[in-house]
Each structure stands twice: as C-alpha cells, then as structure tokens.
Design a protein around this motif. Sequence first.
Motif, PDB file in Angstrom:
ATOM      1  N   ASN A 116       0.960  -1.179  -0.030  1.00 53.99           N
ATOM      2  CA  ASN A 116       0.062   0.129   0.073  1.00 53.99           C
ATOM      3  C   ASN A 116       0.794   1.279  -0.023  1.00 53.99           C
ATOM      4  O   ASN A 116       0.553   2.085  -0.654  1.00 53.99           O
ATOM      5  N   LEU A 117       1.953   1.273   0.704  1.00 60.80           N
ATOM      6  CA  LEU A 117       3.118   2.378   0.649  1.00 60.80           C
ATOM      7  C   LEU A 117       3.439   2.504  -0.661  1.00 60.80           C
ATOM      8  O   LEU A 117       3.290   3.644  -0.896  1.00 60.80           O
ATOM      9  N   GLU A 118       3.932   1.500  -1.449  1.00 60.66           N
ATOM     10  CA  GLU A 118       4.297   1.660  -2.873  1.00 60.66           C
ATOM     11  C   GLU A 118       3.305   2.310  -3.630  1.00 60.66           C
ATOM     12  O   GLU A 118       3.478   3.233  -4.430  1.00 60.66           O
ATOM     13  N   LYS A 119       2.049   1.837  -3.363  1.00 57.52           N
ATOM     14  CA  LYS A 119       0.873   2.316  -4.193  1.00 57.52           C
ATOM     15  C   LYS A 119       0.749   3.866  -4.139  1.00 57.52           C
ATOM     16  O   LYS A 119       0.548   4.587  -4.893  1.00 57.52           O
ATOM     17  N   ILE A 120       0.712   4.319  -2.770  1.00 52.76           N
ATOM     18  CA  ILE A 120       0.790   5.577  -2.413  1.00 52.76           C
ATOM     19  C   ILE A 120       1.609   6.431  -3.127  1.00 52.76           C
ATOM     20  O   ILE A 120       1.522   7.554  -3.696  1.00 52.76           O
ATOM     21  N   GLU A 121       3.010   5.858  -3.007  1.00 49.11           N
ATOM     22  CA  GLU A 121       4.138   6.575  -3.514  1.00 49.11           C
ATOM     23  C   GLU A 121       3.911   6.948  -5.152  1.00 49.11           C
ATOM     24  O   GLU A 121       4.382   8.165  -5.653  1.00 49.11           O
ATOM     25  N   ARG A 122       3.287   5.803  -5.866  1.00 52.82           N
ATOM     26  CA  ARG A 122       3.247   6.153  -7.180  1.00 52.82           C
ATOM     27  C   ARG A 122       2.010   7.022  -7.604  1.00 52.82           C
ATOM     28  O   ARG A 122       2.157   7.951  -8.448  1.00 52.82           O
ATOM     29  N   GLU A 123       1.044   7.221  -6.611  1.00 52.09           N
ATOM     30  CA  GLU A 123      -0.037   8.035  -6.886  1.00 52.09           C
ATOM     31  C   GLU A 123       0.568   9.547  -6.372  1.00 52.09           C
ATOM     32  O   GLU A 123      -0.025  10.404  -7.096  1.00 52.09           O
ATOM     33  N   VAL A 124       1.456   9.564  -5.508  1.00 54.70           N
ATOM     34  CA  VAL A 124       1.903  11.017  -5.162  1.00 54.70           C
ATOM     35  C   VAL A 124       2.908  11.516  -6.607  1.00 54.70           C
ATOM     36  O   VAL A 124       2.808  12.619  -6.825  1.00 54.70           O
ATOM     37  N   ALA A 125       3.720  10.528  -7.127  1.00 51.40           N
ATOM     38  CA  ALA A 125       4.350  11.006  -8.116  1.00 51.40           C
ATOM     39  C   ALA A 125       3.255  11.369  -9.381  1.00 51.40           C
ATOM     40  O   ALA A 125       3.815  12.376  -9.925  1.00 51.40           O
ATOM     41  N   GLN A 126       2.402  10.911  -9.460  1.00 53.54           N
ATOM     42  CA  GLN A 126       1.384  11.055 -10.759  1.00 53.54           C
ATOM     43  C   GLN A 126       0.754  12.354 -10.373  1.00 53.54           C
ATOM     44  O   GLN A 126       0.627  13.453 -11.221  1.00 53.54           O
ATOM     45  N   LEU A 127       0.288  12.540  -9.282  1.00 53.45           N
ATOM     46  CA  LEU A 127      -0.121  13.785  -8.727  1.00 53.45           C
ATOM     47  C   LEU A 127       0.591  15.161  -8.634  1.00 53.45           C
ATOM     48  O   LEU A 127       0.653  16.152  -9.104  1.00 53.45           O
ATOM     49  N   LYS A 128       1.993  14.911  -8.634  1.00 55.54           N
ATOM     50  CA  LYS A 128       3.168  15.989  -8.698  1.00 55.54           C
ATOM     51  C   LYS A 128       3.231  16.348 -10.059  1.00 55.54           C
ATOM     52  O   LYS A 128       3.184  17.374 -10.217  1.00 55.54           O
ATOM     53  N   ILE A 129       3.167  15.275 -11.018  1.00 55.51           N
ATOM     54  CA  ILE A 129       3.333  15.702 -12.462  1.00 55.51           C
ATOM     55  C   ILE A 129       2.146  16.340 -12.800  1.00 55.51           C
ATOM     56  O   ILE A 129       2.139  17.473 -13.567  1.00 55.51           O
ATOM     57  N   LYS A 130       0.626  16.096 -12.387  1.00 54.11           N
ATOM     58  CA  LYS A 130      -0.307  16.763 -12.738  1.00 54.11           C
ATOM     59  C   LYS A 130      -0.186  18.060 -12.094  1.00 54.11           C
ATOM     60  O   LYS A 130      -0.707  19.313 -12.794  1.00 54.11           O
ATOM     61  N   GLN A 131       0.487  17.992 -10.823  1.00 57.72           N
ATOM     62  CA  GLN A 131       0.406  19.461 -10.238  1.00 57.72           C
ATOM     63  C   GLN A 131       1.162  20.595 -10.996  1.00 57.72           C
ATOM     64  O   GLN A 131       1.056  21.510 -11.325  1.00 57.72           O
ATOM     65  N   GLY A 132       2.544  19.900 -11.512  1.00 61.69           N
ATOM     66  CA  GLY A 132       3.355  20.694 -12.408  1.00 61.69           C
ATOM     67  C   GLY A 132       2.792  21.268 -13.629  1.00 61.69           C
ATOM     68  O   GLY A 132       2.914  22.088 -14.118  1.00 61.69           O
ATOM     69  N   ASN A 133       2.057  20.290 -14.489  1.00 59.39           N
ATOM     70  CA  ASN A 133       1.296  20.827 -15.524  1.00 59.39           C
ATOM     71  C   ASN A 133       0.358  22.030 -15.241  1.00 59.39           C
ATOM     72  O   ASN A 133       0.251  22.952 -16.121  1.00 59.39           O
ATOM     73  N   ILE A 134      -0.511  21.704 -14.016  1.00 53.93           N
ATOM     74  CA  ILE A 134      -1.675  22.686 -13.913  1.00 53.93           C
ATOM     75  C   ILE A 134      -0.910  24.184 -13.426  1.00 53.93           C
ATOM     76  O   ILE A 134      -1.323  25.058 -13.766  1.00 53.93           O
ATOM     77  N   GLN A 135       0.357  24.129 -12.883  1.00 50.40           N
ATOM     78  CA  GLN A 135       1.017  25.312 -12.598  1.00 50.40           C
ATOM     79  C   GLN A 135       1.620  26.026 -13.454  1.00 50.40           C
ATOM     80  O   GLN A 135       1.944  27.393 -13.686  1.00 50.40           O
ATOM     81  N   PRO A 194      -1.903  29.495 -17.076  1.00 52.62           N
ATOM     82  CA  PRO A 194      -2.166  30.858 -16.502  1.00 52.62           C
ATOM     83  C   PRO A 194      -3.334  31.041 -15.531  1.00 52.62           C
ATOM     84  O   PRO A 194      -4.260  30.184 -15.609  1.00 52.62           O
ATOM     85  N   GLY A 195      -3.126  31.590 -14.745  1.00 46.56           N
ATOM     86  CA  GLY A 195      -4.017  31.611 -13.576  1.00 46.56           C
ATOM     87  C   GLY A 195      -3.866  30.677 -12.694  1.00 46.56           C
ATOM     88  O   GLY A 195      -5.063  30.305 -11.884  1.00 46.56           O
ATOM     89  N   ALA A 196      -3.021  29.970 -12.488  1.00 40.14           N
ATOM     90  CA  ALA A 196      -2.745  28.651 -11.842  1.00 40.14           C
ATOM     91  C   ALA A 196      -2.937  28.793 -10.256  1.00 40.14           C
ATOM     92  O   ALA A 196      -3.489  27.923  -9.762  1.00 40.14           O
ATOM     93  N   LYS A 197      -2.566  30.029  -9.637  1.00 33.09           N
ATOM     94  CA  LYS A 197      -2.383  30.112  -8.471  1.00 33.09           C
ATOM     95  C   LYS A 197      -4.088  30.371  -7.561  1.00 33.09           C
ATOM     96  O   LYS A 197      -4.035  29.915  -6.598  1.00 33.09           O
ATOM     97  N   GLU A 198      -4.846  30.554  -8.599  1.00 32.20           N
ATOM     98  CA  GLU A 198      -6.197  30.889  -8.182  1.00 32.20           C
ATOM     99  C   GLU A 198      -7.052  29.474  -8.629  1.00 32.20           C
ATOM    100  O   GLU A 198      -8.128  29.407  -8.348  1.00 32.20           O
ATOM    101  N   SER A 199      -6.335  28.518  -9.299  1.00 33.93           N
ATOM    102  CA  SER A 199      -7.187  27.372  -9.601  1.00 33.93           C
ATOM    103  C   SER A 199      -7.612  26.556  -8.654  1.00 33.93           C
ATOM    104  O   SER A 199      -6.839  26.227  -7.758  1.00 33.93           O
ATOM    105  N   LEU A 200      -8.860  26.036  -8.992  1.00 37.65           N
ATOM    106  CA  LEU A 200      -9.349  25.194  -7.979  1.00 37.65           C
ATOM    107  C   LEU A 200      -8.713  23.522  -8.167  1.00 37.65           C
ATOM    108  O   LEU A 200      -8.724  22.885  -7.286  1.00 37.65           O
ATOM    109  N   LYS A 201      -8.419  23.500  -9.277  1.00 35.66           N
ATOM    110  CA  LYS A 201      -7.745  22.132  -9.876  1.00 35.66           C
ATOM    111  C   LYS A 201      -6.392  21.849  -8.990  1.00 35.66           C
ATOM    112  O   LYS A 201      -6.073  20.936  -8.511  1.00 35.66           O
ATOM    113  N   LEU A 202      -5.580  23.145  -8.892  1.00 35.00           N
ATOM    114  CA  LEU A 202      -4.419  23.060  -8.258  1.00 35.00           C
ATOM    115  C   LEU A 202      -4.751  22.928  -6.752  1.00 35.00           C
ATOM    116  O   LEU A 202      -3.965  22.102  -6.141  1.00 35.00           O
ATOM    117  N   ARG A 203      -5.598  23.367  -6.157  1.00 32.40           N
ATOM    118  CA  ARG A 203      -6.105  23.454  -4.954  1.00 32.40           C
ATOM    119  C   ARG A 203      -6.357  21.995  -4.666  1.00 32.40           C
ATOM    120  O   ARG A 203      -6.120  21.445  -3.612  1.00 32.40           O
TER     121      ARG A 203
END
Length: 178
Positions: free
Chosen positions: A82-101, A104-113
């Motif tokens: 389960n820990l490895e699964k969560i680590e993979r999910e976090v890696a995918q979320l960080k990629i998604k976070q980088g794309n959203i950032q 334009p207007g990323a700081k106010e984005s609900l997606k980013l939050r």
Amino acid sequence: MTGINELFIHHLHISKYSSDNMRNPFRKIQNDFSSQWMEEHRILSEYKSAFNMSHCKLRKGLKRIKKEHYANESNEKENRINLEKIEREVAQLKIKQGNIQKEPGAKESLKLRAVNLDISTRFAESETLQKAVTDSTMKNVDLRSTKSLLEKILNGTYKTTEDAMKEFIEFRPTVDTP
C-alpha cells in the motif's frame, strides 16, 4: 485398615487438586533474566522466568508467538504494498500539479488546490503506513528473538539462565525507509 485407606484416598484427593498451586520442593528454581538484558535482547517480558515455566507452557507460548509473527509479517507486507501504491499516486499527482502550475491563472485554480489537497492527504496516509511498517518490523524482531530463546530452552541448548545470557545471539531489526 480402613482408616489408612481413607487417609491415603484423602491424601490423593488433596494432592490431585493442590499440586497445580504448589511448587515441587525438589525442583531447582532458576534465576530470572534481568530486565535490562531482556530489553537489550528484545525478549518479551512475559518470559522473564522462562526457565521456571513448564515445557507445556513454553510450547504454547512458542506456538502463539509463531502465529503472531506470521500475522505481523503478512500485515507488514500488505502495508509495504500500500505504501508503494501511495508513492506512485503521489508521483502522478506531482506531475499533474506541475502541469497545472504552467497554466495561466494557476495560483487561483481550484484544480491546483484539489491536487495539492490530494498530495497532502497521500503524504499523511504514507506517514501512517510507514509508522505501521516500522512498528510491525520492531514487533517481529521481538517475536523472532523470543521465539529463538524459547526454542533453545525447549530443545535443551540452554540449560540455565546464565547459559542463555552468555550465548544468546540477538536479532537486529532491518527497517527500510522509503
């Protein structure tokens, strides 16, 4: 003659029921392990006077310890998966976070939050699972070292407390950090 028979039967009746609560006066009482030695060698405290316990009680304890050890190892493996699964999910979320950032207007984005909240939630889950893995690992060290001691007492390798204290090889935990 009947008085002697009645006395004998009475004595058998008393000894049958009271022998469980009385110590055998001819049995040598062994010294207990010191608390410090038990802590250093990670032996469960309930076996402080293991040499004064019956073999039956030691075998029952050994059986219980083996079952508990198996269950702990299974839980530890499941938590690691389960820990490895969560680590993979976090890696995918960080990629998604980088794309959203990059948008334009990323700081106010609900997606980013939402992504940031998911990441922090996953980190909290990861910390909880890591603590569970560490606890299981340490408990397994205790169980393995106690199991080893009991097995050596039962098979006659250790005859006295002093023998065990001189020759006992302690188990060192192996804790992996992700």
